[in-house]
Write a protein that holds these residues in place. Structure first.
Motif, PDB file in Angstrom:
ATOM      1  N   GLU A  90      -7.074  -7.779   1.984  1.00 52.51           N
ATOM      2  CA  GLU A  90      -5.855  -7.036   2.331  1.00 52.51           C
ATOM      3  C   GLU A  90      -6.141  -5.592   2.708  1.00 52.51           C
ATOM      4  O   GLU A  90      -5.352  -4.979   3.422  1.00 52.51           O
ATOM      5  CB  GLU A  90      -4.831  -7.097   1.203  1.00 52.51           C
ATOM      6  N   ARG A 108       1.567 -10.692   5.387  1.00 54.95           N
ATOM      7  CA  ARG A 108       1.076 -10.555   4.004  1.00 54.95           C
ATOM      8  C   ARG A 108       1.396 -11.798   3.178  1.00 54.95           C
ATOM      9  O   ARG A 108       0.513 -12.375   2.543  1.00 54.95           O
ATOM     10  CB  ARG A 108       1.685  -9.325   3.357  1.00 54.95           C
ATOM     11  N   TYR A 110      -2.804  -5.893   5.776  1.00 55.86           N
ATOM     12  CA  TYR A 110      -2.536  -7.129   5.030  1.00 55.86           C
ATOM     13  C   TYR A 110      -3.594  -8.211   5.221  1.00 55.86           C
ATOM     14  O   TYR A 110      -3.353  -9.381   4.977  1.00 55.86           O
ATOM     15  CB  TYR A 110      -1.151  -7.690   5.363  1.00 55.86           C
TER      16      TYR A 110
END
Length: 155
Positions: free
Chosen positions: A49, A27, A54
């Protein structure tokens, strides 16, 4: 801007992830790559995301989804950056590129481990993942380049 036109450079981004490595690195690595490219005026084409965990690519299904995104932008994409904020899944990376079949340069980037953060919570092992991913890409016949601060290999 690209030299041949007045449009901004466009790069497809594959964010590698491997589930038994810390997901939070995928992420944050994705966010850092997008910010770095955007700051240079480069337009990133990358999974959102919410498109995968992510916005990273780990499974064959995520690879197919990312490849479809790249195909939709085929005429725009000047190259692809594979960023490995953790080890990454080498097969998913290779499958994404194979299915997209863009025929553009591919740059492999691995985020270094921070020596003081070599715990199970923050260990990246990205350089090992990069070697494994590069090996798979070579087996698929996909040429790739490497930032000079790690190592360079050309087929």
């Amino acid at each position: 801007m690209t030299e041949s036109s007045n449009r901004a450079m466009v790069l497809g981004i594959i964010v590698g992830n491997r589930g038994f490595f810390p997901d939070h690195l995928a992420r944050s690595g994705r966010q850092e790559m997008i910010a770095a490219l955007s700051a240079k005026g480069i337009k990133p084409i990358v999974l959102g995301e919410n498109d995968s965990k992510y916005g990273a690519v780990e499974t064959r299904q995520e690879a197919a989804h990312c490849a479809d995104l790249f195909k939709k932008h085929r005429e725009e994409i000047d190259g692809v950056v594979v960023t490995l904020p953790n080890f990454g899944d080498e097969r998913a990376i290779a499958e994404t590129l194979r299915m997209a079949n863009l025929g553009v340069p591919v740059l492999m980037q691995a985020t270094p481990d921070t020596p003081s953060k070599m715990t199970i919570r923050d260990r990246r092992d990205s350089f090992c993942g990069k070697m494994s991913a590069c090996n798979n890409l070579a087996q698929y016949g996909i040429r790739q380049g490497f930032p000079s601060r790690h190592w360079i290999s050309r087929r």
